[in-house]
Design a protein around this motif. Structure first.
Motif, PDB file in Angstrom:
ATOM      1  N   TRP A 179       5.160  57.876  34.770  1.00  0.00           N
ATOM      2  CA  TRP A 179       5.010  57.957  36.224  1.00  0.00           C
ATOM      3  C   TRP A 179       5.358  56.618  36.877  1.00  0.00           C
ATOM      4  N   VAL A 180       4.886  55.495  36.308  1.00  0.00           N
ATOM      5  CA  VAL A 180       5.185  54.173  36.865  1.00  0.00           C
ATOM      6  C   VAL A 180       6.693  53.920  36.839  1.00  0.00           C
ATOM      7  N   ILE A 181       7.343  54.274  35.756  1.00  0.00           N
ATOM      8  CA  ILE A 181       8.797  54.098  35.657  1.00  0.00           C
ATOM      9  C   ILE A 181       9.506  54.936  36.719  1.00  0.00           C
ATOM     10  N   ALA A 182       9.087  56.173  36.871  1.00  0.00           N
ATOM     11  CA  ALA A 182       9.707  57.057  37.871  1.00  0.00           C
ATOM     12  C   ALA A 182       9.468  56.529  39.290  1.00  0.00           C
ATOM     13  N   ALA A 183       8.254  56.057  39.575  1.00  0.00           N
ATOM     14  CA  ALA A 183       7.947  55.523  40.904  1.00  0.00           C
ATOM     15  C   ALA A 183       8.755  54.251  41.167  1.00  0.00           C
ATOM     16  N   TYR A 184       8.839  53.382  40.191  1.00  0.00           N
ATOM     17  CA  TYR A 184       9.627  52.153  40.328  1.00  0.00           C
ATOM     18  C   TYR A 184      11.092  52.489  40.606  1.00  0.00           C
ATOM     19  N   ASN A 185      11.647  53.399  39.837  1.00  0.00           N
ATOM     20  CA  ASN A 185      13.045  53.797  40.031  1.00  0.00           C
ATOM     21  C   ASN A 185      13.255  54.415  41.414  1.00  0.00           C
ATOM     22  N   GLY A 186      12.268  55.150  41.902  1.00  0.00           N
ATOM     23  CA  GLY A 186      12.346  55.715  43.250  1.00  0.00           C
ATOM     24  C   GLY A 186      12.395  54.620  44.310  1.00  0.00           C
ATOM     25  N   PHE A 187      11.584  53.581  44.129  1.00  0.00           N
ATOM     26  CA  PHE A 187      11.621  52.448  45.061  1.00  0.00           C
ATOM     27  C   PHE A 187      12.968  51.738  45.028  1.00  0.00           C
ATOM     28  N   VAL A 188      13.498  51.529  43.839  1.00  0.00           N
ATOM     29  CA  VAL A 188      14.794  50.861  43.716  1.00  0.00           C
ATOM     30  C   VAL A 188      15.877  51.694  44.398  1.00  0.00           C
ATOM     31  N   THR A 245       7.076  54.845  54.063  1.00  0.00           N
ATOM     32  CA  THR A 245       6.062  55.850  53.736  1.00  0.00           C
ATOM     33  C   THR A 245       5.687  55.758  52.264  1.00  0.00           C
ATOM     34  N   LYS A 246       6.699  55.622  51.425  1.00  0.00           N
ATOM     35  CA  LYS A 246       6.433  55.535  49.986  1.00  0.00           C
ATOM     36  C   LYS A 246       5.647  54.272  49.644  1.00  0.00           C
ATOM     37  N   THR A 247       5.863  53.187  50.384  1.00  0.00           N
ATOM     38  CA  THR A 247       5.117  51.957  50.095  1.00  0.00           C
ATOM     39  C   THR A 247       3.660  52.046  50.532  1.00  0.00           C
ATOM     40  N   GLU A 248       3.354  53.001  51.404  1.00  0.00           N
ATOM     41  CA  GLU A 248       2.001  53.080  51.945  1.00  0.00           C
ATOM     42  C   GLU A 248       1.155  54.216  51.384  1.00  0.00           C
ATOM     43  N   VAL A 249       1.760  55.286  50.872  1.00  0.00           N
ATOM     44  CA  VAL A 249       0.969  56.428  50.417  1.00  0.00           C
ATOM     45  C   VAL A 249       0.461  56.202  48.993  1.00  0.00           C
ATOM     46  N   PHE A 250      -0.710  56.749  48.753  1.00  0.00           N
ATOM     47  CA  PHE A 250      -1.317  56.660  47.430  1.00  0.00           C
ATOM     48  C   PHE A 250      -0.733  57.754  46.554  1.00  0.00           C
ATOM     49  N   PRO A 251      -0.453  57.520  45.338  1.00  0.00           N
ATOM     50  CA  PRO A 251      -0.655  56.344  44.499  1.00  0.00           C
ATOM     51  C   PRO A 251       0.577  55.434  44.401  1.00  0.00           C
ATOM     52  N   SER A 252       1.676  55.797  45.079  1.00  0.00           N
ATOM     53  CA  SER A 252       2.878  54.959  44.942  1.00  0.00           C
ATOM     54  C   SER A 252       2.680  53.577  45.558  1.00  0.00           C
ATOM     55  N   ASN A 253       1.698  53.430  46.470  1.00  0.00           N
ATOM     56  CA  ASN A 253       1.440  52.106  47.035  1.00  0.00           C
ATOM     57  C   ASN A 253       0.962  51.121  45.966  1.00  0.00           C
ATOM     58  N   ILE A 254       0.384  51.632  44.897  1.00  0.00           N
ATOM     59  CA  ILE A 254      -0.038  50.772  43.782  1.00  0.00           C
ATOM     60  C   ILE A 254       1.194  50.168  43.107  1.00  0.00           C
ATOM     61  N   VAL A 255       2.184  51.009  42.837  1.00  0.00           N
ATOM     62  CA  VAL A 255       3.426  50.538  42.225  1.00  0.00           C
ATOM     63  C   VAL A 255       4.138  49.583  43.186  1.00  0.00           C
ATOM     64  N   ALA A 256       4.127  49.894  44.475  1.00  0.00           N
ATOM     65  CA  ALA A 256       4.762  49.019  45.469  1.00  0.00           C
ATOM     66  C   ALA A 256       4.106  47.641  45.445  1.00  0.00           C
ATOM     67  N   ILE A 258       2.392  46.233  42.917  1.00  0.00           N
ATOM     68  CA  ILE A 258       2.626  45.577  41.627  1.00  0.00           C
ATOM     69  C   ILE A 258       4.021  44.953  41.580  1.00  0.00           C
ATOM     70  N   PHE A 259       5.019  45.684  42.051  1.00  0.00           N
ATOM     71  CA  PHE A 259       6.406  45.225  41.957  1.00  0.00           C
ATOM     72  C   PHE A 259       6.927  44.589  43.250  1.00  0.00           C
ATOM     73  N   ASN A 260       6.011  44.314  44.191  1.00  0.00           N
ATOM     74  CA  ASN A 260       6.322  43.573  45.413  1.00  0.00           C
ATOM     75  C   ASN A 260       7.350  44.268  46.314  1.00  0.00           C
ATOM     76  N   PHE A 261       7.272  45.578  46.448  1.00  0.00           N
ATOM     77  CA  PHE A 261       8.093  46.308  47.412  1.00  0.00           C
ATOM     78  C   PHE A 261       7.342  46.277  48.738  1.00  0.00           C
ATOM     79  N   ARG A 262       7.965  45.719  49.774  1.00  0.00           N
ATOM     80  CA  ARG A 262       7.329  45.559  51.085  1.00  0.00           C
ATOM     81  C   ARG A 262       8.036  46.415  52.123  1.00  0.00           C
ATOM     82  N   ARG A 263       7.275  46.739  53.176  1.00  0.00           N
ATOM     83  CA  ARG A 263       7.834  47.518  54.287  1.00  0.00           C
ATOM     84  C   ARG A 263       9.101  46.865  54.817  1.00  0.00           C
ATOM     85  N   LYS A 264      10.029  47.704  55.272  1.00  0.00           N
ATOM     86  CA  LYS A 264      11.264  47.236  55.893  1.00  0.00           C
ATOM     87  C   LYS A 264      11.124  47.389  57.405  1.00  0.00           C
ATOM     88  N   THR A 265      11.932  46.656  58.140  1.00  0.00           N
ATOM     89  CA  THR A 265      11.887  46.677  59.596  1.00  0.00           C
ATOM     90  C   THR A 265      12.774  47.789  60.131  1.00  0.00           C
TER      91      THR A 265
END
Length: 188
Positions: A21-30, A151-162, A164-171
């Motif tokens: 799940w962490v790998i999939a969430a990380y790849n989704g953020f990327v 949205t993905k950076t703020e919703v649980f549980p993907s906000n945990i992965v965000a 951990i891997f320092n994904f921050r909101r965009k403007t």
């Protein structure tokens, strides 16, 4: 097989599921981050087209309205500020300033009937309108992708992965001038 080995097997299975799940969430953020960058780059191409068109427009107006040099200089300064911005926030500020000065430029054009009838000016104005439409569409696409990323950076549980891997909101690319948000009044 004892209860200890069954418990161990369950623990290993749970850990494996979490790792997947962490790998999939990380790849989704990327993937979303790359889409945000691509959307901004596309918008930047249209903005560059407009930046390249503005000096021609200013020169055409200058020929008819030489005594309006203050306004023309402001247009050029705003264009240069927006074109030289290196961050998204800087681009947004520059674009808001440029939008205001372009309105001033076209207000000048309204005062000069010969300029409004000039085919070169009309062609440049039509080109600018097409580019503005392309910019508006690219802003919509950029904002849609940024909204999905945020949205993905703020919703649980993907906000945990965000986190951990320092994904921050965009403007988001928004209108900052409150006058532009007001309803247009049409009077006949």
């Amino acid at each position: 097989m004892g209860t200890v080995s069954i418990v161990l097997l369950i623990i290993v299975a749970v850990i494996a599921v979490l790792v997947i799940w962490v790998i999939a969430a990380y790849n989704g953020f990327v993937r979303l981050r790359n889409m945000v960058e691509e959307a901004f780059s596309t918008m930047d191409v249209y903005l560059k087209k407009r930046y390249d068109l503005i000096p021609n427009l200013v020169e055409t107006v200058k020929g008819y309205a030489a005594h309006e040099s203050g306004t023309l200089e402001k247009v050029v300064q705003a264009r240069n500020m927006a074109a030289s911005a290196t961050t998204i926030e800087g681009k947004i500020q520059g674009e808001n300033a440029l939008q205001g000065t372009l309105k001033s430029l076209f207000a000048i054009a309204e005062a000069y009937p010969d300029l409004k009838a000039n085919t070169n000016f009309l062609d440049l104005q039509a080109q600018l309108q097409r580019i503005e439409d392309e910019i508006a569409n690219s802003r919509k696409y950029y904002n849609a992708i940024v909204k999905e990323f945020n949205t993905k950076t703020e919703v649980f549980p993907s906000n945990i992965v965000a986190g951990i891997f320092n994904f921050r909101r965009k403007t988001l690319f928004e209108v900052n001038d409150e006058r532009e948000r007001e309803a247009v009044r049409v009077a006949f």
